[in-house]
Design a protein around this motif. Sequence first.
Motif, short mmCIF file in Angstrom:
data_model
loop_
_atom_site.label_atom_id
_atom_site.label_comp_id
_atom_site.label_asym_id
_atom_site.label_seq_id
_atom_site.Cartn_x
_atom_site.Cartn_y
_atom_site.Cartn_z
N SER A 108 0.85 -1.20 0.00
CA SER A 108 0.00 0.00 0.00
C SER A 108 0.88 1.24 0.00
O SER A 108 2.07 1.18 0.32
CB SER A 108 -0.91 0.00 1.22
OG SER A 108 -0.14 -0.03 2.39
N THR A 109 0.27 2.35 -0.40
CA THR A 109 1.01 3.59 -0.51
C THR A 109 0.24 4.69 0.23
O THR A 109 -0.92 4.48 0.62
CB THR A 109 1.16 4.01 -1.98
OG1 THR A 109 -0.13 4.41 -2.47
CG2 THR A 109 1.69 2.88 -2.85
N LEU A 110 0.85 5.84 0.36
CA LEU A 110 0.13 6.96 0.98
C LEU A 110 -1.02 7.39 0.08
O LEU A 110 -2.06 7.83 0.55
CB LEU A 110 1.09 8.13 1.24
CG LEU A 110 2.12 7.89 2.35
CD1 LEU A 110 2.98 9.11 2.55
CD2 LEU A 110 1.43 7.53 3.67
N GLY A 111 -0.83 7.22 -1.24
CA GLY A 111 -1.88 7.53 -2.20
C GLY A 111 -3.13 6.67 -1.96
O GLY A 111 -4.25 7.16 -2.02
N THR A 112 -2.91 5.38 -1.67
CA THR A 112 -4.05 4.50 -1.40
C THR A 112 -4.78 4.96 -0.15
O THR A 112 -6.02 4.98 -0.11
CB THR A 112 -3.60 3.02 -1.17
OG1 THR A 112 -2.23 2.87 -1.49
CG2 THR A 112 -4.42 2.06 -1.95
N ALA A 113 -4.00 5.31 0.89
CA ALA A 113 -4.61 5.76 2.14
C ALA A 113 -5.48 6.99 1.89
O ALA A 113 -6.62 7.07 2.34
CB ALA A 113 -3.51 6.08 3.16
N ILE A 121 8.81 4.31 2.33
CA ILE A 121 7.42 4.76 2.20
C ILE A 121 7.19 5.19 0.75
O ILE A 121 8.02 5.90 0.17
CB ILE A 121 7.09 5.88 3.22
CG1 ILE A 121 5.61 6.26 3.16
CG2 ILE A 121 7.93 7.12 3.06
CD1 ILE A 121 4.81 5.74 4.30
N VAL A 122 6.11 4.69 0.18
CA VAL A 122 5.81 5.01 -1.22
C VAL A 122 4.66 6.00 -1.27
O VAL A 122 3.61 5.77 -0.68
CB VAL A 122 5.46 3.72 -2.01
CG1 VAL A 122 5.15 4.04 -3.46
CG2 VAL A 122 6.59 2.70 -1.92
N MET A 123 4.89 7.12 -1.96
CA MET A 123 3.85 8.15 -2.03
C MET A 123 2.68 7.69 -2.89
O MET A 123 1.53 7.99 -2.60
CB MET A 123 4.42 9.45 -2.63
CG MET A 123 5.62 10.01 -1.88
SD MET A 123 5.24 10.57 -0.22
CE MET A 123 4.31 12.04 -0.61
N GLY A 124 2.95 6.99 -3.98
CA GLY A 124 1.88 6.47 -4.83
C GLY A 124 1.32 7.49 -5.80
O GLY A 124 1.93 8.53 -6.05
N GLN A 125 0.14 7.19 -6.31
CA GLN A 125 -0.47 8.04 -7.32
C GLN A 125 -0.85 9.40 -6.75
O GLN A 125 -1.27 9.50 -5.61
CB GLN A 125 -1.75 7.37 -7.84
CG GLN A 125 -1.49 6.07 -8.60
CD GLN A 125 -0.74 6.30 -9.89
OE1 GLN A 125 -0.99 7.27 -10.60
NE2 GLN A 125 0.21 5.43 -10.17
#
Length: 249
Positions: free
Chosen positions: A55-60, A96-100
């Motif tokens: 999961s990424t911060l974008g998903t959150a 930590i992955v920022m994501g989309q």
Amino acid sequence: MPFSIALAGKGGTGKTTVAGMIIKYLVSKGMTPVLAVDADANANLNEVLGLPVHSTLGTAREEMKKGQVPTGMTKDVFMSMKMEEAVVEADGYDLIVMGQPEGAGCYCAANSLLTGFLEKLAGNYPYLVMDNEAGMEHISRLTTRNVDLLLLVSDPSRRSLQAAVRIHRLARELQIGFTRSCLVVNQCKNGLPDAAKQMLKDEGVELAGVIPEDSTISDYDLEGRPTVEMPETSASIQAAFALFAKLIG
Ligand SMILES: Nc1ncnc2c1ncn2[C@@H]1O[C@H](COP(=O)(O)OP(=O)(O)OP(=O)(O)O)[C@@H](O)[C@H]1O
Ligand SMILES: [Mg+2]
């Protein structure tokens, strides 16, 4: 706050590979724990590091925006839980992955929680290494701000060097608050030609050093093996580590 290093440069020059090498360097020197941040929407730092990302911060942010909050839980608690889940723990460092990036609509509430979370998280680490997407977007969006070291990555081609020079100029104009900016020329076949050195000098870009083209990197890449698992005796790792020792200590 941590000593933060952000990578920037044209596409395919080796930003993610070099980010992985910096993390490997810091871990090998015991300069830990390191926070690795993948700020590229097309995230792949985890592949260089050999880590699975669920999961990424974008998903959150997306889940909070869509209101996918379980009953009996406040949005804030839910968001915190999701953000914590996005931190991948490894040996000597966390990723930590920022994501989309966010879609249409208002993400203000989620974004302010996210910013607060990142600031608090970063406070736990003496070193932060941030991989970015190619180009200048992240500089103009000011996501790359207040960094101690803006590390421009280029290959030896003129276009790539020019792109690095433009990013350097933009970062200076926008006053994003970096302490130092310098350039690493990666994938060098025979050192750097004098003409290129002169161009950098004319533009006031500090040359930190060069990393040679290394078939071990391409071999690992083709076999889907994480670059950080390359032996420290590899030519590229040797050059990179010598360079980081001068830059970071
Ligand atoms: N010194 C090197 N020698 C040989 N191959 C290299 C070297 N550095 C990077 N590469 C290879 O070049 C390719 C691009 O590298 P990388 O993904 O790190 O670039 P990037 O700048 O992060 O790209 P993007 O802009 O797409 O994010 C990869 O296949 C990588 O394995
Ligand atoms: Mg990359």
